[in-house]
Write a protein that holds these residues in place. Structure first.
Motif, PDB file in Angstrom:
ATOM      1  N   GLY A  88       7.707  -7.597  -9.211  1.00 45.08           N
ATOM      2  CA  GLY A  88       6.444  -7.351  -9.907  1.00 45.08           C
ATOM      3  C   GLY A  88       5.400  -6.609  -9.114  1.00 45.08           C
ATOM      4  N   LEU A  89       5.405  -6.735  -7.779  1.00 39.55           N
ATOM      5  CA  LEU A  89       4.446  -6.052  -6.923  1.00 39.55           C
ATOM      6  C   LEU A  89       5.202  -5.284  -5.851  1.00 39.55           C
ATOM      7  CD1 LEU A  89       1.831  -8.923  -6.291  1.00 39.55           C
ATOM      8  CD2 LEU A  89       1.615  -7.027  -7.909  1.00 39.55           C
ATOM      9  N   ASP A  90       4.627  -4.146  -5.409  1.00 39.56           N
ATOM     10  CA  ASP A  90       5.265  -3.441  -4.302  1.00 39.56           C
ATOM     11  C   ASP A  90       4.891  -4.131  -2.987  1.00 39.56           C
ATOM     12  OD1 ASP A  90       2.705  -2.502  -3.461  1.00 39.56           O
ATOM     13  OD2 ASP A  90       2.871  -0.784  -4.796  1.00 39.56           O
ATOM     14  N   ARG A  91       5.566  -3.743  -1.934  1.00 38.32           N
ATOM     15  CA  ARG A  91       5.360  -4.408  -0.643  1.00 38.32           C
ATOM     16  C   ARG A  91       3.924  -4.263  -0.148  1.00 38.32           C
ATOM     17  NH1 ARG A  91      10.485  -3.268   3.350  1.00 38.32           N
ATOM     18  NH2 ARG A  91      12.088  -4.248   2.080  1.00 38.32           N
ATOM     19  N   ARG A  92       3.373  -3.082  -0.342  1.00 35.95           N
ATOM     20  CA  ARG A  92       2.017  -2.835   0.157  1.00 35.95           C
ATOM     21  C   ARG A  92       1.028  -3.800  -0.488  1.00 35.95           C
ATOM     22  NH1 ARG A  92      -2.098   0.499  -1.273  1.00 35.95           N
ATOM     23  NH2 ARG A  92      -3.272   1.513   0.403  1.00 35.95           N
ATOM     24  N   THR A  93       1.128  -3.981  -1.804  1.00 33.35           N
ATOM     25  CA  THR A  93       0.243  -4.902  -2.507  1.00 33.35           C
ATOM     26  C   THR A  93       0.478  -6.328  -2.052  1.00 33.35           C
ATOM     27  OG1 THR A  93       0.242  -3.425  -4.425  1.00 33.35           O
ATOM     28  CG2 THR A  93      -0.504  -5.693  -4.779  1.00 33.35           C
ATOM     29  N   ARG A  94       1.741  -6.715  -1.870  1.00 30.47           N
ATOM     30  CA  ARG A  94       2.032  -8.073  -1.398  1.00 30.47           C
ATOM     31  C   ARG A  94       1.444  -8.300  -0.006  1.00 30.47           C
ATOM     32  NH1 ARG A  94       5.204 -10.867  -4.721  1.00 30.47           N
ATOM     33  NH2 ARG A  94       6.505  -9.703  -6.205  1.00 30.47           N
ATOM     34  N   CYS A  95       1.463  -7.282   0.832  1.00 32.44           N
ATOM     35  CA  CYS A  95       0.861  -7.410   2.162  1.00 32.44           C
ATOM     36  C   CYS A  95      -0.636  -7.712   2.048  1.00 32.44           C
ATOM     37  CB  CYS A  95       1.092  -6.138   2.970  1.00 32.44           C
ATOM     38  SG  CYS A  95       2.782  -5.911   3.565  1.00 32.44           S
ATOM     39  N   LEU A  96      -1.336  -7.008   1.164  1.00 31.60           N
ATOM     40  CA  LEU A  96      -2.770  -7.215   0.997  1.00 31.60           C
ATOM     41  C   LEU A  96      -3.073  -8.616   0.470  1.00 31.60           C
ATOM     42  CD1 LEU A  96      -3.709  -3.745  -0.541  1.00 31.60           C
ATOM     43  CD2 LEU A  96      -4.255  -4.549   1.752  1.00 31.60           C
ATOM     44  N   VAL A  97      -2.290  -9.046  -0.517  1.00 30.02           N
ATOM     45  CA  VAL A  97      -2.488 -10.388  -1.066  1.00 30.02           C
ATOM     46  C   VAL A  97      -2.250 -11.438   0.011  1.00 30.02           C
ATOM     47  CG1 VAL A  97      -1.608 -12.071  -2.734  1.00 30.02           C
ATOM     48  CG2 VAL A  97      -1.922  -9.693  -3.424  1.00 30.02           C
ATOM     49  N   THR A  98      -1.209 -11.249   0.793  1.00 24.76           N
ATOM     50  CA  THR A  98      -0.876 -12.209   1.837  1.00 24.76           C
ATOM     51  C   THR A  98      -1.991 -12.319   2.870  1.00 24.76           C
ATOM     52  OG1 THR A  98       1.476 -11.756   1.539  1.00 24.76           O
ATOM     53  CG2 THR A  98       0.834 -12.818   3.594  1.00 24.76           C
ATOM     54  N   LEU A  99      -2.575 -11.198   3.267  1.00 30.98           N
ATOM     55  CA  LEU A  99      -3.679 -11.231   4.231  1.00 30.98           C
ATOM     56  C   LEU A  99      -4.854 -12.036   3.690  1.00 30.98           C
ATOM     57  CD1 LEU A  99      -3.734  -7.555   5.571  1.00 30.98           C
ATOM     58  CD2 LEU A  99      -2.715  -9.575   6.630  1.00 30.98           C
ATOM     59  N   ALA A 100      -5.169 -11.834   2.409  1.00 29.11           N
ATOM     60  CA  ALA A 100      -6.288 -12.564   1.824  1.00 29.11           C
ATOM     61  C   ALA A 100      -6.022 -14.064   1.793  1.00 29.11           C
ATOM     62  CB  ALA A 100      -6.568 -12.039   0.411  1.00 29.11           C
TER      63      ALA A 100
END
Length: 527
Positions: A453-465
């Motif tokens: 559902g999400l690309d890796r880049r977006t998952r990285c941003l969510v994870t940081l938050a």
């Protein structure tokens, strides 16, 4: 007086004649065969056009002294083939050609990927200059090619590939190679990167000594729509050393970032490509449809079709480990470098009836490659039936569970890098936590990070938050590093942390900034 005609390049095509076109360019010293392992999967989506550089692989020795001249010859070749717009992936000097295409001919590009490339090559300690090549010949370069192209582990395990690399460089025309070195030395587009509007994937081997990850980050930082992928356990020729990873990265990029029509107007201040005004407007091309690789069969192999009477031998070759050099393929048309039989794989069907692929014999050689394996980013597979093999209660067999765990750890390494702390090591020294660590890796990497559902880049941003909000600073450092390696810029990391501050508290955000600042400084040192 007639206008001088631009020379064309040696090329070959594979795949469906009416499909969207994907062009693949080789590294300096290599030939189109460096993409052999990707062609069977790529031809399920695209008509693949591969080319050789001047004087490489038996191509005419017509040296080109600038990257722009090489680009012009490629466009002349594609014009002769009737190709208007195309996706493009190039390695090394061919990657520089891709960047040049994006700057001078953006209307021709649907999507772009560069592998082991840079915005500027001059000054890199491992690059040989044209004058040095003309003085000493190519033998020193040929002998050192395996060390520069492959990791020691791969070179030691794959002597057939080492021999292929040495022979490929040795048989290259010296003036053509030297001219390409001069072209790289003169190439510098650092000040122009902001004008590139084509979606771009920047791929680099984690251990590449020629174009290290720091050079890739210069490209990603300067290009508005660029993403970074660092391939673990790979040096400069990542498509050969890590074929499955490269295939997966490129298929995903080109099936999701394919522009269906050229830009209407150039960016402000950007010169129009020289031939754009004379070319009629092209109709929008269909983007290749994404394919669920989790349910798609892996390619069977390479080379011309196997004779039916030789089927047992083909099956035996397919059972051998990938790249073991233990078989010789049937003779194929086209120039074949000496000593290369056994370096690449035998027989895959020349055409795929389901995809409409044209029956074009593939020029390849050697034992069958290992299957690409399941897509590590696909949605989790449904639970097995109650009477699954090796089970009585519907749970996966031990081998299936081990495969799932291996896929999860592979994805973890791709995101966090090989230098991330190994969960398996920790679990192995603590029997009490072993089951938990295996469970956590399976859920986190085999489940959550593998969802489509999400690309890796977006998952990285969510994870940081989320890590910032939870105060998990030990986890924040490796995930900040992972974000940078997956195309997130330092400015975007800053914005994520600022966004979290009102919701998780200023102290938590300030602590996260301290961790992120240290990691960004370490990762961008020398950039």
């Amino acid at each position: 007086m007639s206008e001088k005609q631009t020379p064309t390049l040696q090329y070959r095509t594979d795949g469906p004649e009416e499909g969207p076109v994907l062009v693949l360019g080789p590294a300096l010293g290599a030939t189109w065969h460096m993409w052999d392992r990707q062609v069977p999967e790529f031809t399920r989506h695209w008509r693949v056009v591969r080319f050789d550089l001047p004087g490489h692989g038996g191509a005419p020795a017509e040296p080109a002294t600038t990257v722009g001249e090489l680009t012009d010859r490629l466009l002349a070749t594609l014009d002769a083939l009737g190709v208007e717009r195309f996706g493009y992936a190039g390695c090394c000097v061919s990657g520089a050609m891709g960047t040049d295409l994006a700057l001078r001919h953006p209307d021709r590009l649907a999507s772009l990927a560069v592998v082991g490339s840079a915005a500027r090559f001059d000054g890199a300690e491992n690059w040989s200059g044209g004058a040095e090549i003309r003085a000493n010949g190519l033998e020193p370069v040929a002998r050192s090619a395996p060390e520069r192209w492959f990791t020691p582990a791969f070179a030691g395990a794959q002597p057939a590939i080492v021999d292929w690399a040495v022979q490929m460089v040795r048989t290259t025309d010296i003036p053509s190679y030297a001219a390409a070195c001069d072209a790289l030395a003169a190439f510098d587009v650092r000040a122009e990167l902001g004008r590139i509007g084509v979606p771009m994937l920047v791929v680099v081997g984690a251990e590449d000594p020629l174009t290290p990850p720091a050079e890739a980050r210069v490209l990603v930082a300067g290009i508005p729509d660029a993403r970074l992928a660092v391939v673990p356990a790979a040096r400069h020729l990542a498509p050969v050393e890590q074929p499955a990873a490269l295939t997966d990265l490129l298929v995903r990029h080109f099936t999701t970032a394919w522009q269906t029509s050229p830009p209407l107007t150039p960016a402000p201040g950007e010169p129009v490509a020289q031939d754009a005004a004379d070319r009629p407007a092209a109709a929008p091309e269909p983007a290749p449809a994404p394919v669920d690789q989790a349910t798609s069969p892996a390619p069977a192999g390479f080379g011309p079709p196997t004779d039916p009477d030789e089927a047992p031998a083909a099956e035996a070759a397919a059972a051998q480990p990938a790249w073991d050099g233990g078989a010789t393929a049937p003779a194929a048309s086209g120039a074949v470098l000496p000593g290369l039989a056994g370096a690449f794989g035998p027989a895959a069907p020349a055409g795929d009836a389901a995809s409409g692929a044209a029956a074009v014999p593939h020029i390849g050689f050697g034992p069958a490659p290992a299957p690409l394996g399941d897509n590590p980013y696909a949605a989790a597979a449904p639970a097995p039936a109650p009477q699954g093999p090796g089970t009585t209660d519907g749970t996966p067999a031990a081998s299936e569970a081990a495969d799932a765990d291996a896929q999860a750890l592979r994805l973890r390494a791709e995101v966090l890098g090989d230098d991330a702390p190994a969960v398996t090591a920790e679990a192995g020294t603590d029997a009490f936590a072993a089951g938990f660590e295996a469970f956590a890796a399976r859920v986190e990497w085999g489940g959550t990070w593998a969802r489509p559902g999400l690309d890796r880049r977006t998952r990285c941003l969510v994870t940081l938050a989320v890590l910032t909000a939870g105060g998990h600073l030990d986890e924040l450092a490796p995930h900040t590093r992972a974000a940078l390696r997956n195309g997130v810029t330092p400015a975007e990391i800053e914005e994520v942390l600022v966004q979290t501050a009102p919701y998780c508290g200023l102290p938590a955000a300030r602590a996260a900034f301290a961790v992120a600042r240290r990691v960004v400084a370490e990762e961008t040192a020398g950039v």
